[in-house]
Each structure stands twice: as C-alpha cells, then as structure tokens.
Design an enzyme around this catalytic site. Sequence first.
Site, PDB file in Angstrom:
ATOM      1  N   LYS A  93     125.550  54.897  -3.859  1.00 41.13           N
ATOM      2  CA  LYS A  93     125.224  56.200  -4.777  1.00 41.13           C
ATOM      3  C   LYS A  93     125.078  56.840  -3.776  1.00 41.13           C
ATOM      4  O   LYS A  93     124.596  57.356  -3.022  1.00 41.13           O
ATOM      5  CB  LYS A  93     123.646  55.986  -5.252  1.00 41.13           C
ATOM      6  CG  LYS A  93     123.431  57.149  -6.183  1.00 41.13           C
ATOM      7  CD  LYS A  93     124.626  56.965  -7.591  1.00 41.13           C
ATOM      8  CE  LYS A  93     124.685  57.882  -8.365  1.00 41.13           C
ATOM      9  NZ  LYS A  93     125.566  58.744  -7.744  1.00 41.13           N
ATOM     10  N   LYS A 117     117.432  59.269   1.822  1.00 43.40           N
ATOM     11  CA  LYS A 117     117.363  59.958   0.555  1.00 43.40           C
ATOM     12  C   LYS A 117     116.742  59.951  -1.294  1.00 43.40           C
ATOM     13  O   LYS A 117     116.167  59.061  -1.184  1.00 43.40           O
ATOM     14  CB  LYS A 117     118.464  60.755   0.314  1.00 43.40           C
ATOM     15  CG  LYS A 117     118.666  62.528  -0.747  1.00 43.40           C
ATOM     16  CD  LYS A 117     118.962  62.898  -1.162  1.00 43.40           C
ATOM     17  CE  LYS A 117     120.667  63.151   0.041  1.00 43.40           C
ATOM     18  NZ  LYS A 117     121.494  64.240  -0.653  1.00 43.40           N
ATOM     19  N   LYS A 129     128.823  57.713   0.788  1.00 46.44           N
ATOM     20  CA  LYS A 129     129.708  59.225  -0.098  1.00 46.44           C
ATOM     21  C   LYS A 129     131.548  59.000  -0.162  1.00 46.44           C
ATOM     22  O   LYS A 129     131.943  58.281   0.806  1.00 46.44           O
ATOM     23  CB  LYS A 129     129.019  60.098   0.976  1.00 46.44           C
ATOM     24  CG  LYS A 129     129.099  61.364   0.719  1.00 46.44           C
ATOM     25  CD  LYS A 129     127.636  61.597  -0.074  1.00 46.44           C
ATOM     26  CE  LYS A 129     127.406  63.141  -0.462  1.00 46.44           C
ATOM     27  NZ  LYS A 129     126.687  64.269  -0.718  1.00 46.44           N
ATOM     28  N   GLY A 168     128.758  64.268  -7.776  1.00 44.94           N
ATOM     29  CA  GLY A 168     129.912  65.440  -7.054  1.00 44.94           C
ATOM     30  C   GLY A 168     128.972  66.026  -5.914  1.00 44.94           C
ATOM     31  O   GLY A 168     127.960  65.241  -5.468  1.00 44.94           O
ATOM     32  N   ASP A 169     129.409  66.863  -5.727  1.00 40.71           N
ATOM     33  CA  ASP A 169     129.035  67.406  -4.661  1.00 40.71           C
ATOM     34  C   ASP A 169     129.509  68.495  -4.280  1.00 40.71           C
ATOM     35  O   ASP A 169     129.890  69.309  -5.477  1.00 40.71           O
ATOM     36  CB  ASP A 169     129.340  65.919  -3.083  1.00 40.71           C
ATOM     37  CG  ASP A 169     128.612  66.937  -1.813  1.00 40.71           C
ATOM     38  OD1 ASP A 169     127.857  66.720  -1.692  1.00 40.71           O
ATOM     39  OD2 ASP A 169     128.986  67.502  -1.149  1.00 40.71           O
ATOM     40  N   THR A 213     119.516  69.584  -8.498  1.00 39.85           N
ATOM     41  CA  THR A 213     119.400  69.378  -7.279  1.00 39.85           C
ATOM     42  C   THR A 213     118.666  70.752  -6.750  1.00 39.85           C
ATOM     43  O   THR A 213     117.524  71.031  -6.155  1.00 39.85           O
ATOM     44  CB  THR A 213     120.816  69.594  -6.262  1.00 39.85           C
ATOM     45  OG1 THR A 213     121.522  68.238  -7.281  1.00 39.85           O
ATOM     46  CG2 THR A 213     120.485  69.333  -4.719  1.00 39.85           C
ATOM     47  N   SER A 380     120.637  61.712 -11.377  1.00 41.62           N
ATOM     48  CA  SER A 380     121.826  60.432 -11.218  1.00 41.62           C
ATOM     49  C   SER A 380     121.353  59.116 -11.738  1.00 41.62           C
ATOM     50  O   SER A 380     121.796  58.537 -12.476  1.00 41.62           O
ATOM     51  CB  SER A 380     122.068  60.934 -10.225  1.00 41.62           C
ATOM     52  OG  SER A 380     123.859  61.633  -9.858  1.00 41.62           O
TER      53      SER A 380
HETATM   54  N1  GLU Z   1     125.913  64.526  -3.964  1.00 41.18           N
HETATM   55  C1  GLU Z   1     124.272  64.948  -4.155  1.00 41.18           C
HETATM   56  C2  GLU Z   1     123.686  65.121  -2.661  1.00 41.18           C
HETATM   57  O1  GLU Z   1     123.990  65.022  -2.048  1.00 41.18           O
HETATM   58  C3  GLU Z   1     124.578  63.965  -5.274  1.00 41.18           C
HETATM   59  C4  GLU Z   1     124.361  62.189  -5.483  1.00 41.18           C
HETATM   60  C5  GLU Z   1     124.468  61.842  -6.602  1.00 41.18           C
HETATM   61  O2  GLU Z   1     123.876  62.262  -7.466  1.00 41.18           O
HETATM   62  O3  GLU Z   1     124.510  60.601  -6.377  1.00 41.18           O
HETATM   63  O4  GLU Z   1     122.917  64.055  -2.544  1.00 41.18           O
END
Ligand code: GLU
Length: 448
Positions: A93, A117, A129, A168-169, A213, A380
């Site tokens: 994830k 995390k 990622k 997303g990111d 976030t 998420s």
């Molecule tokens: N990109 C976000 C992070 O850095 C969210 C990742 C997600 O929701 O899977 O945690």
Amino acid sequence: MAALHDALTPVFDEVIRRNPGEAEFHQAVREVLESLGPVLGKRPEYADAEIIRRLCEPERQIIFRVPWVDDAGRVQLNRGFRVEFNSALGPYKGGIRFHPSVYLGIVKFLGFEQIFKNALTGMPIGGGKGGSDFDPKGRSDAEVMRFCQSFMTELYRHIGEHTDVPAGDIGVGGREIGYLFGQYKRITNRYESGVLTGKGITWGGSQVRTESTGYGTVFFVKEALAARGMDLEGRRVVVSGSGNVAIYATEKAQALGAKVVATSDSSGYVVDEAGIDLDLLKEIKNGHRGRVSDYAARRDSAHFVAGGSIWDVPCDIALPCATQNELDADAAAALVRNGCLIVAEGANMPTTPEATRVLREGGVVFAPGKAVNAGGVATSALEMQQNASRDSWSFEHTEQRLSEIMSSIHARCLETADEYGAPGDYVAGANIAGFTHVADAMLALGVI
Ligand code: GLU
C-alpha cells in the site's frame, strides 16, 4: 550522523553497495537503523532471522516504459516504477508520485518509509510506492489522461485489491486516480473498487481521504501539545507547500484556533500576517493550478518572497508539507532562534538529518513524517474497508476514526520511546513501534 549499533554497520554497508547512487533511499534506511540499536539487545531473534537485512531489500521492483502522445502529436517517453517493498502485514500500500525528480532511489525511500508508517496505523497494509518522472505541470487534461492510461496499461498486471493498492502522492490527485481507475476497469473488465484509493466520493471513494493527511498532521500536533500541557489556540503556524497536505493542515490548524501565517510552492513563499485566506488559496491552487504569487497579488495583507526560506518566518509550529529535504540545517537554526516549539512533518522526510539534529539540540520537539502524516494512508485503509463491505461512511464518522487513529499513533510512539529508554523521542518511538510490528509478522511468516 548518529552512530549505528555494531551489528547494523554491515547491514547499512550492504544497502549502499546494493543500491548505488540512491541517496534518498540510503538516508531513509540510515534514519531507521539509527533507532534500532536498543531493539537488537532485547530481541535477538530478529538478528537470527536476518529481519533487518530482508526488510531493506524490496520484495519486488518493477520498472517500465511509459510512451504517450502529446497534444502536438509528438511521442513522449517516461519511466514508470512500482516498488513492492513489504507485504508481511497486508497488500502493498502506498501512493504514486508524478514529478520530474522521480527515479528508483526516490521511490525506494518512499516505499521503505511506507512500511513503518503503515504498520504504525495498526491497519492491515504492507508498504509500497510507485511513480514516474512525468511532469504534469503545464500539461492539458487530455495529456494527463493519455499518460495515466499508458502508465496503467503496464501497471494493471501488478496490482489488485489483495496484492497492491496504489493511491496518490505528489502530482497524483483525484483527477489522475480517476483516469488510472478508468483504464484499470477497462483492461480487466472488473469494477474492483479496492484496487486504488483516493477515488471520487461518488464512485467508491471515502469521505475525508482528501483532507486526511493534512488533518491527521494537525491531530498529531494537537496530541503532542496536549502531552506538554499546551494547545493550538493562538499559535503561529508556518506550513510549507500548497498541495493537498498543506491546504488541509492549514484548514484544521485554523479550525483549532491557530493562525497560519505563511505558505509556499516551488517558486517561493507568501507571508500573510492577517492569516492565510484558505478559500482564496484553494481557488488559486485547486481551481486554476496557479502559484502562491497569485495569492499575494490578490491579497493586501500578503507579500510574496521569490526563492528564500519560508522557515525564516517566525512561528510556534512548523509544518513542512512540501517535499523531501526541504528543511535544512540553516532553516532549522532559524527555527530554533525564533523559538519554534515543534516541527511536525506533513511531507515524507522533509527534514535533513543535520536539520533534525539542530532542532533536537535546540530543544525543538521533532515529530517524523512516518507518524505525523500517517493519517493519509490510514484513511486509505478505511476506504478499502468501506469498499470491502460495499459501504460508505459519513464525514463525521470517518473523521472521528482518523482522529482516534492519530491519537493512538501518538500514544504508541511515546510508550515505545519510553520502553526503549528514549522518553519523548518521537523518532525512536515511531521507528521502533513500526519496525517491531512488521518484524513480528515477518518472523511468523517464515523465511520468504
Ligand atoms: N502517498 C501517501 C503517503 O505518503 C498516501 C499513500 C496511500 O494512501 O496509500 O502516505
């Protein structure tokens, strides 16, 4: 740099040898390893099973060509990545980043951080990622759509609701997730809601995911202040960045009585002593994909500083919400000089190792991204939960769940830091709590 436990020096050397030229990945690994010394003494079984060496090696790394045609009819070429880092706790994830700086080292640093995390959230999700060096800036909607379709035409075979769930990111928001989901659905002929998160509310998304976030970052700060007998009321806050994380951190900080006085983007920063007008910022950033200089031009109380460091603006609370290594040792020294109380990372690894040292030596509370910005991925996971039960929750209920998750992450960091002899140290707490959770699962699953 802090010293490494003797047993970890060869592990780190091996990471450098195996992953040459990937400075951000080295930095992320080093930061975790520096916290793990005290764990080795208490839990020798981790070393026996080579847990740390295995954790540092991604389970799978996918690199692919992404060809697409621009509006002028020219063929363009980008590179796509998905690093499936660890699936001991659940499907991989983590987000997808579209930014010209993306290369394997950035994706690996983000994927590595994501493992810990995600473990800290307490939800059943592994770490991964992805991304591309595609630059969405200045591209039309149609170009972004064609790029996303080409990207998904390769990615679809590697992901799935029980396998790998991207989101997303930086550079990937609701628009991109829509195009990616559309192409996945078309290729597979499956309406598999759980394959991506960050979807639109009307087609399988979760309330609060967009805000999560940023909101989560402020919930963490609220807990950290409360633990010290303080609150957000009347505090001066500086938030770098003006993407989703920054905008919703600003919104929640203001709702809890703080005054956000500065915001930024890659062109420079804006100071607004009257407090950031969030409706105006949202209109400029979300509505027109504009710049913070446009904000200053439209607001009398604000002025724009081209380039420079936003961290020169005096504040009680600093929330770096832009990108990696944006807060360096000079910036940290300025924050210390100006009496900053707490730095909490809304972005991933925005503080350099030297800056972290300066902040801690200067008595500033430092809260790392792994803990602080975990609310995004936690929400998420709540989206996946709603998709699995074909349900959708109210905004209030979802925000309540997010707030509880952030408060339990905060508590776990402090308890773990205490248990391992580093009271009040959020870095040690987050790294050790995340690590032991994953490591125990890896032990149970055998050598795989
Ligand atoms: N990109 C976000 C992070 O850095 C969210 C990742 C997600 O929701 O899977 O945690």
